[in-house]
Scaffold this motif. Sequence first.
Motif, PDB file in Angstrom:
ATOM      1  N   GLY A   9      66.669  16.738  84.251  1.00  0.00           N
ATOM      2  CA  GLY A   9      67.480  17.943  84.314  1.00  0.00           C
ATOM      3  C   GLY A   9      68.864  17.740  83.727  1.00  0.00           C
ATOM      4  O   GLY A   9      69.237  16.646  83.309  1.00  0.00           O
ATOM      5  N   PHE A  10      69.645  18.826  83.715  1.00  0.00           N
ATOM      6  CA  PHE A  10      70.961  18.817  83.080  1.00  0.00           C
ATOM      7  C   PHE A  10      71.929  17.832  83.722  1.00  0.00           C
ATOM      8  O   PHE A  10      72.796  17.271  83.049  1.00  0.00           O
ATOM      9  CB  PHE A  10      71.580  20.222  83.134  1.00  0.00           C
ATOM     10  CG  PHE A  10      70.972  21.186  82.158  1.00  0.00           C
ATOM     11  CD1 PHE A  10      71.291  21.130  80.809  1.00  0.00           C
ATOM     12  CD2 PHE A  10      70.079  22.146  82.591  1.00  0.00           C
ATOM     13  CE1 PHE A  10      70.733  22.011  79.905  1.00  0.00           C
ATOM     14  CE2 PHE A  10      69.505  23.035  81.695  1.00  0.00           C
ATOM     15  CZ  PHE A  10      69.830  22.970  80.345  1.00  0.00           C
ATOM     16  N   VAL A  11      71.813  17.631  85.033  1.00  0.00           N
ATOM     17  CA  VAL A  11      72.790  16.783  85.726  1.00  0.00           C
ATOM     18  C   VAL A  11      72.132  15.545  86.336  1.00  0.00           C
ATOM     19  O   VAL A  11      72.633  14.992  87.303  1.00  0.00           O
ATOM     20  CB  VAL A  11      73.562  17.595  86.791  1.00  0.00           C
ATOM     21  CG1 VAL A  11      74.482  18.590  86.133  1.00  0.00           C
ATOM     22  CG2 VAL A  11      72.616  18.312  87.751  1.00  0.00           C
ATOM     23  N   GLN A  12      71.022  15.115  85.737  1.00  0.00           N
ATOM     24  CA  GLN A  12      70.369  13.864  86.119  1.00  0.00           C
ATOM     25  C   GLN A  12      70.112  13.798  87.633  1.00  0.00           C
ATOM     26  O   GLN A  12      70.696  12.993  88.361  1.00  0.00           O
ATOM     27  CB  GLN A  12      71.199  12.668  85.658  1.00  0.00           C
ATOM     28  CG  GLN A  12      71.247  12.510  84.135  1.00  0.00           C
ATOM     29  CD  GLN A  12      69.858  12.213  83.558  1.00  0.00           C
ATOM     30  OE1 GLN A  12      69.381  11.091  83.626  1.00  0.00           O
ATOM     31  NE2 GLN A  12      69.212  13.218  82.978  1.00  0.00           N
ATOM     32  N   TYR A  54      70.241  24.698  91.969  1.00  0.00           N
ATOM     33  CA  TYR A  54      69.336  24.856  90.827  1.00  0.00           C
ATOM     34  C   TYR A  54      68.740  23.548  90.334  1.00  0.00           C
ATOM     35  O   TYR A  54      67.557  23.483  89.970  1.00  0.00           O
ATOM     36  CB  TYR A  54      70.074  25.550  89.664  1.00  0.00           C
ATOM     37  CG  TYR A  54      71.168  24.708  89.053  1.00  0.00           C
ATOM     38  CD1 TYR A  54      70.924  23.864  87.983  1.00  0.00           C
ATOM     39  CD2 TYR A  54      72.460  24.741  89.574  1.00  0.00           C
ATOM     40  CE1 TYR A  54      71.923  23.079  87.446  1.00  0.00           C
ATOM     41  CE2 TYR A  54      73.465  23.964  89.048  1.00  0.00           C
ATOM     42  CZ  TYR A  54      73.193  23.125  87.985  1.00  0.00           C
ATOM     43  OH  TYR A  54      74.181  22.341  87.471  1.00  0.00           O
ATOM     44  N   ASP A  55      69.533  22.472  90.329  1.00  0.00           N
ATOM     45  CA  ASP A  55      69.046  21.232  89.735  1.00  0.00           C
ATOM     46  C   ASP A  55      67.997  20.534  90.591  1.00  0.00           C
ATOM     47  O   ASP A  55      67.297  19.640  90.103  1.00  0.00           O
ATOM     48  CB  ASP A  55      70.213  20.281  89.444  1.00  0.00           C
ATOM     49  CG  ASP A  55      71.089  19.997  90.661  1.00  0.00           C
ATOM     50  OD1 ASP A  55      71.455  20.959  91.351  1.00  0.00           O
ATOM     51  OD2 ASP A  55      71.418  18.822  90.907  1.00  0.00           O
ATOM     52  N   HIS A  56      67.852  20.949  91.837  1.00  0.00           N
ATOM     53  CA  HIS A  56      66.856  20.346  92.733  1.00  0.00           C
ATOM     54  C   HIS A  56      65.574  21.168  92.837  1.00  0.00           C
ATOM     55  O   HIS A  56      64.617  20.717  93.473  1.00  0.00           O
ATOM     56  CB  HIS A  56      67.447  20.155  94.125  1.00  0.00           C
ATOM     57  CG  HIS A  56      68.548  19.136  94.170  1.00  0.00           C
ATOM     58  ND1 HIS A  56      68.376  17.867  94.675  1.00  0.00           N
ATOM     59  CD2 HIS A  56      69.833  19.195  93.739  1.00  0.00           C
ATOM     60  CE1 HIS A  56      69.506  17.196  94.569  1.00  0.00           C
ATOM     61  NE2 HIS A  56      70.408  17.976  94.006  1.00  0.00           N
ATOM     62  N   VAL A  57      65.558  22.351  92.220  1.00  0.00           N
ATOM     63  CA  VAL A  57      64.409  23.253  92.423  1.00  0.00           C
ATOM     64  C   VAL A  57      63.795  23.786  91.132  1.00  0.00           C
ATOM     65  O   VAL A  57      62.942  24.662  91.171  1.00  0.00           O
ATOM     66  CB  VAL A  57      64.806  24.448  93.332  1.00  0.00           C
ATOM     67  CG1 VAL A  57      65.308  23.958  94.683  1.00  0.00           C
ATOM     68  CG2 VAL A  57      65.842  25.353  92.670  1.00  0.00           C
ATOM     69  N   GLU A  58      64.185  23.258  89.992  1.00  0.00           N
ATOM     70  CA  GLU A  58      63.728  23.850  88.730  1.00  0.00           C
ATOM     71  C   GLU A  58      62.211  23.830  88.566  1.00  0.00           C
ATOM     72  O   GLU A  58      61.650  24.689  87.902  1.00  0.00           O
ATOM     73  CB  GLU A  58      64.409  23.159  87.550  1.00  0.00           C
ATOM     74  CG  GLU A  58      65.877  23.559  87.402  1.00  0.00           C
ATOM     75  CD  GLU A  58      66.526  22.960  86.174  1.00  0.00           C
ATOM     76  OE1 GLU A  58      66.508  23.629  85.116  1.00  0.00           O
ATOM     77  OE2 GLU A  58      67.039  21.827  86.271  1.00  0.00           O
ATOM     78  N   ALA A  86      75.617  28.718  87.477  1.00  0.00           N
ATOM     79  CA  ALA A  86      75.316  27.733  86.440  1.00  0.00           C
ATOM     80  C   ALA A  86      75.307  28.379  85.056  1.00  0.00           C
ATOM     81  O   ALA A  86      75.797  27.788  84.084  1.00  0.00           O
ATOM     82  CB  ALA A  86      73.970  27.064  86.733  1.00  0.00           C
ATOM     83  N   ARG A  87      74.760  29.587  84.970  1.00  0.00           N
ATOM     84  CA  ARG A  87      74.766  30.276  83.677  1.00  0.00           C
ATOM     85  C   ARG A  87      76.189  30.604  83.246  1.00  0.00           C
ATOM     86  O   ARG A  87      76.516  30.531  82.050  1.00  0.00           O
ATOM     87  CB  ARG A  87      73.909  31.532  83.747  1.00  0.00           C
ATOM     88  CG  ARG A  87      72.410  31.239  83.790  1.00  0.00           C
ATOM     89  CD  ARG A  87      71.571  32.481  83.546  1.00  0.00           C
ATOM     90  NE  ARG A  87      71.644  33.423  84.647  1.00  0.00           N
ATOM     91  CZ  ARG A  87      70.836  33.405  85.704  1.00  0.00           C
ATOM     92  NH1 ARG A  87      69.899  32.478  85.801  1.00  0.00           N
ATOM     93  NH2 ARG A  87      70.951  34.311  86.660  1.00  0.00           N
ATOM     94  N   LEU A 156      81.954  23.882  95.496  1.00  0.00           N
ATOM     95  CA  LEU A 156      81.032  24.912  95.032  1.00  0.00           C
ATOM     96  C   LEU A 156      80.931  26.016  96.082  1.00  0.00           C
ATOM     97  O   LEU A 156      81.339  25.821  97.237  1.00  0.00           O
ATOM     98  CB  LEU A 156      79.651  24.301  94.780  1.00  0.00           C
ATOM     99  CG  LEU A 156      79.589  23.197  93.720  1.00  0.00           C
ATOM    100  CD1 LEU A 156      78.210  22.530  93.739  1.00  0.00           C
ATOM    101  CD2 LEU A 156      79.909  23.757  92.348  1.00  0.00           C
ATOM    102  N   PRO A 157      80.391  27.184  95.724  1.00  0.00           N
ATOM    103  CA  PRO A 157      80.212  28.242  96.729  1.00  0.00           C
ATOM    104  C   PRO A 157      79.431  27.726  97.936  1.00  0.00           C
ATOM    105  O   PRO A 157      78.393  27.086  97.793  1.00  0.00           O
ATOM    106  CB  PRO A 157      79.412  29.311  95.964  1.00  0.00           C
ATOM    107  CG  PRO A 157      79.817  29.126  94.537  1.00  0.00           C
ATOM    108  CD  PRO A 157      79.989  27.639  94.366  1.00  0.00           C
ATOM    109  N   GLY A 158      79.950  27.993  99.126  1.00  0.00           N
ATOM    110  CA  GLY A 158      79.318  27.516 100.347  1.00  0.00           C
ATOM    111  C   GLY A 158      79.761  26.132 100.769  1.00  0.00           C
ATOM    112  O   GLY A 158      79.312  25.630 101.801  1.00  0.00           O
ATOM    113  N   GLY A 159      80.651  25.511  99.995  1.00  0.00           N
ATOM    114  CA  GLY A 159      81.110  24.167 100.300  1.00  0.00           C
ATOM    115  C   GLY A 159      82.158  24.143 101.407  1.00  0.00           C
ATOM    116  O   GLY A 159      82.906  25.094 101.585  1.00  0.00           O
ATOM    117  N   ASP A 160      82.201  23.038 102.133  1.00  0.00           N
ATOM    118  CA  ASP A 160      83.152  22.867 103.225  1.00  0.00           C
ATOM    119  C   ASP A 160      83.336  21.367 103.440  1.00  0.00           C
ATOM    120  O   ASP A 160      82.487  20.720 104.044  1.00  0.00           O
ATOM    121  CB  ASP A 160      82.637  23.551 104.488  1.00  0.00           C
ATOM    122  CG  ASP A 160      83.627  23.526 105.644  1.00  0.00           C
ATOM    123  OD1 ASP A 160      84.295  22.499 105.826  1.00  0.00           O
ATOM    124  OD2 ASP A 160      83.720  24.537 106.370  1.00  0.00           O
ATOM    125  N   GLY A 161      84.436  20.824 102.958  1.00  0.00           N
ATOM    126  CA  GLY A 161      84.658  19.388 103.012  1.00  0.00           C
ATOM    127  C   GLY A 161      84.683  18.810 104.417  1.00  0.00           C
ATOM    128  O   GLY A 161      83.946  17.851 104.709  1.00  0.00           O
TER     129      GLY A 161
END
Length: 201
Positions: A9-12, A54-58, A86-87, A156-161
Amino acid sequence: MNLSLFTGGFVQTNGYLIEAPSGHILVDAPAGVVAWMEQKGIHPTDVLLTHQHYDHVEDVAALHRLGARIHAFAEYSPSLTLEREARSWGMPIAIEPYEVNHLLKIDEPLKINGFVIKLAHVPGHSADSVTFYFPEEGVLFSGDTLFARSVGRFDLPGGDGPLLLDGITRKLLTLPPDTRVFPGHGPSTTVGKEQKANPYL
């Protein structure tokens, strides 16, 4: 545990194939993993999703058509896959909608193909992030929560450190130090190494 690694995938992104006599399990489904398994003559019975970026479910939809059962914390949603985002970043991402066959219950061990798998919900990278711990094998699939000397990004959207770091500390670093950790990106590590040397924790 007979474990094989595919990265694509795009981000390995890492996908892990657990081979067992009673049926094979795939952890995450980056682009290209179906073709890789077909070369090996393997079709998994079950797919475990650590989260649905997206990169885990393509390749999930293709796996479902091949008869694999899809296990995830939540139903498919573009708000979880971040495909629209991503788009907007210039990636030609188009996630084919898929069906989740089994919604994970965090307080119940998952029993598949002879394995007993303990689950932990560790949000902060994604709202639906789940880790899969195989206690008898001493293996943790951490998705994008915990990496070798790093943690998942939370911008990213939904992120919370703070939520992510708290979850890692309470739910993952409390596992036995010799637990092998297989993350969604990059090399494997152990819980003990991350307890001692992870600069984020």
